[in-house]
Design a protein around this motif. Structure first.
Motif, PDB file in Angstrom:
ATOM      1  N   ASN A  13      -7.757  15.938  13.295  1.00 21.90           N
ATOM      2  CA  ASN A  13      -9.088  15.364  13.129  1.00 21.90           C
ATOM      3  C   ASN A  13      -9.622  15.503  11.712  1.00 21.90           C
ATOM      4  OD1 ASN A  13      -9.116  14.441  15.698  1.00 21.90           O
ATOM      5  ND2 ASN A  13     -10.513  15.978  16.491  1.00 21.90           N
ATOM      6  N   ARG A  14      -8.869  16.192  10.858  1.00 25.42           N
ATOM      7  CA  ARG A  14      -9.191  16.208   9.437  1.00 25.42           C
ATOM      8  C   ARG A  14      -7.919  16.482   8.662  1.00 25.42           C
ATOM      9  NH1 ARG A  14     -12.815  21.569   9.454  1.00 25.42           N
ATOM     10  NH2 ARG A  14     -11.182  23.081   9.763  1.00 25.42           N
ATOM     11  N   GLY A  15      -7.894  16.023   7.420  1.00 26.70           N
ATOM     12  CA  GLY A  15      -6.707  16.251   6.607  1.00 26.70           C
ATOM     13  C   GLY A  15      -6.722  15.413   5.350  1.00 26.70           C
ATOM     14  N   ASP A  16      -5.616  15.485   4.633  1.00 26.15           N
ATOM     15  CA  ASP A  16      -5.424  14.738   3.390  1.00 26.15           C
ATOM     16  C   ASP A  16      -4.110  13.967   3.492  1.00 26.15           C
ATOM     17  OD1 ASP A  16      -7.704  15.914   2.079  1.00 26.15           O
ATOM     18  OD2 ASP A  16      -6.501  17.725   1.834  1.00 26.15           O
ATOM     19  N   ILE A  17      -4.155  12.698   3.145  1.00 23.01           N
ATOM     20  CA  ILE A  17      -2.977  11.834   3.186  1.00 23.01           C
ATOM     21  C   ILE A  17      -2.698  11.368   1.754  1.00 23.01           C
ATOM     22  CG2 ILE A  17      -1.992   9.696   4.118  1.00 23.01           C
ATOM     23  CD1 ILE A  17      -2.651  11.623   6.346  1.00 23.01           C
ATOM     24  N   LEU A  18      -1.460  11.542   1.297  1.00 25.62           N
ATOM     25  CA  LEU A  18      -1.056  11.072  -0.027  1.00 25.62           C
ATOM     26  C   LEU A  18      -0.510   9.651   0.117  1.00 25.62           C
ATOM     27  CD1 LEU A  18      -0.755  11.923  -3.003  1.00 25.62           C
ATOM     28  CD2 LEU A  18       1.559  12.646  -2.437  1.00 25.62           C
ATOM     29  N   LEU A  19      -1.091   8.712  -0.636  1.00 24.93           N
ATOM     30  CA  LEU A  19      -0.650   7.315  -0.595  1.00 24.93           C
ATOM     31  C   LEU A  19      -0.019   6.945  -1.931  1.00 24.93           C
ATOM     32  CD1 LEU A  19      -3.594   5.229   0.903  1.00 24.93           C
ATOM     33  CD2 LEU A  19      -1.417   5.745   1.977  1.00 24.93           C
ATOM     34  N   ASP A  20       1.139   6.315  -1.868  1.00 31.40           N
ATOM     35  CA  ASP A  20       1.788   5.793  -3.059  1.00 31.40           C
ATOM     36  C   ASP A  20       1.387   4.326  -3.200  1.00 31.40           C
ATOM     37  OD1 ASP A  20       3.412   4.888  -5.062  1.00 31.40           O
ATOM     38  OD2 ASP A  20       5.285   5.611  -4.175  1.00 31.40           O
ATOM     39  N   THR A  21       0.566   4.020  -4.189  1.00 36.25           N
ATOM     40  CA  THR A  21       0.090   2.653  -4.382  1.00 36.25           C
ATOM     41  C   THR A  21       0.816   1.950  -5.540  1.00 36.25           C
ATOM     42  OG1 THR A  21      -1.668   3.347  -5.882  1.00 36.25           O
ATOM     43  CG2 THR A  21      -2.209   3.290  -3.536  1.00 36.25           C
ATOM     44  N   ALA A  22       1.888   2.555  -6.041  1.00 34.20           N
ATOM     45  CA  ALA A  22       2.584   2.031  -7.228  1.00 34.20           C
ATOM     46  C   ALA A  22       3.040   0.587  -7.038  1.00 34.20           C
ATOM     47  CB  ALA A  22       3.770   2.923  -7.572  1.00 34.20           C
ATOM     48  N   ASN A  23       3.460   0.209  -5.825  1.00 36.06           N
ATOM     49  CA  ASN A  23       3.978  -1.138  -5.590  1.00 36.06           C
ATOM     50  C   ASN A  23       2.918  -2.113  -5.092  1.00 36.06           C
ATOM     51  OD1 ASN A  23       6.579  -0.401  -6.373  1.00 36.06           O
ATOM     52  ND2 ASN A  23       7.050   0.352  -4.330  1.00 36.06           N
ATOM     53  N   TRP A  24       1.680  -1.651  -4.973  1.00 38.99           N
ATOM     54  CA  TRP A  24       0.620  -2.539  -4.506  1.00 38.99           C
ATOM     55  C   TRP A  24       0.123  -3.398  -5.666  1.00 38.99           C
ATOM     56  CZ3 TRP A  24      -3.233   0.747  -1.112  1.00 38.99           C
ATOM     57  CH2 TRP A  24      -2.520   1.381  -0.081  1.00 38.99           C
ATOM     58  N   PRO A  25      -0.175  -4.667  -5.410  1.00 38.99           N
ATOM     59  CA  PRO A  25      -0.784  -5.484  -6.464  1.00 38.99           C
ATOM     60  C   PRO A  25      -2.180  -4.962  -6.830  1.00 38.99           C
ATOM     61  CG  PRO A  25      -0.077  -6.835  -4.592  1.00 38.99           C
ATOM     62  CD  PRO A  25       0.091  -5.409  -4.200  1.00 38.99           C
ATOM     63  N   SER A  26      -2.600  -5.199  -8.062  1.00 40.56           N
ATOM     64  CA  SER A  26      -3.952  -4.823  -8.468  1.00 40.56           C
ATOM     65  C   SER A  26      -4.958  -5.549  -7.596  1.00 40.56           C
ATOM     66  CB  SER A  26      -4.193  -5.210  -9.927  1.00 40.56           C
ATOM     67  OG  SER A  26      -3.355  -4.461 -10.771  1.00 40.56           O
ATOM     68  N   GLY A  27      -6.062  -4.868  -7.294  1.00 44.90           N
ATOM     69  CA  GLY A  27      -7.088  -5.506  -6.479  1.00 44.90           C
ATOM     70  C   GLY A  27      -7.886  -4.490  -5.695  1.00 44.90           C
ATOM     71  N   THR A  28      -8.646  -4.987  -4.747  1.00 41.36           N
ATOM     72  CA  THR A  28      -9.514  -4.162  -3.917  1.00 41.36           C
ATOM     73  C   THR A  28      -8.912  -4.032  -2.525  1.00 41.36           C
ATOM     74  OG1 THR A  28     -11.438  -4.922  -5.139  1.00 41.36           O
ATOM     75  CG2 THR A  28     -11.850  -3.930  -2.999  1.00 41.36           C
ATOM     76  N   TYR A  29      -8.928  -2.821  -1.996  1.00 44.05           N
ATOM     77  CA  TYR A  29      -8.409  -2.530  -0.661  1.00 44.05           C
ATOM     78  C   TYR A  29      -9.494  -1.813   0.142  1.00 44.05           C
ATOM     79  CZ  TYR A  29      -3.927  -3.660  -2.709  1.00 44.05           C
ATOM     80  OH  TYR A  29      -2.897  -4.324  -3.325  1.00 44.05           O
ATOM     81  N   ILE A  30      -9.442  -1.986   1.441  1.00 43.13           N
ATOM     82  CA  ILE A  30     -10.368  -1.310   2.347  1.00 43.13           C
ATOM     83  C   ILE A  30      -9.561  -0.336   3.195  1.00 43.13           C
ATOM     84  CG2 ILE A  30     -12.081  -1.571   4.186  1.00 43.13           C
ATOM     85  CD1 ILE A  30     -12.837  -2.916   1.483  1.00 43.13           C
TER      86      ILE A  30
END
Length: 88
Positions: free
Chosen positions: A53-70
């Motif tokens: 119910n709580r924690g920290d998630i590491l996301l690798d966004t290196a391959n994501w295109p530039s822009g806005t995400y939700i």
């Protein structure tokens, strides 16, 4: 300390390579289910199953295109919190 309100944060934001998504349901909801990430246009990028119910998630966004995400935190069968992520 126990937090009573649901929290969702993304750091660093704007992001270049890696981001940490921190979440905490607090006392508002019983069971965390998923973190769901969408483009600003509403296209699903990824879904991450949550075990706690709580924690920290590491996301690798290196391959994501530039822009806005939700980033949407889902608990008890519904979306309970949203956070915007800017990818450089």
């Amino acid at each position: 300390p126990e937090v009573s309100q649901t929290q969702l944060s993304v750091t660093p934001n704007p992001a270049e390579l890696l981001v940490v998504v921190s979440y905490n349901l607090g006392a508002d909801y019983k069971k965390a289910e998923n973190l769901t990430i969408y483009t600003a246009e509403g296209r699903l990028v990824t879904t991450i199953k949550l075990q706690e119910n709580r924690g920290d998630i590491l996301l690798d966004t290196a391959n994501w295109p530039s822009g806005t995400y939700i980033i949407s935190l889902q608990a008890d069968g519904k979306a309970v919190k949203h956070q915007k992520l800017i990818k450089k």
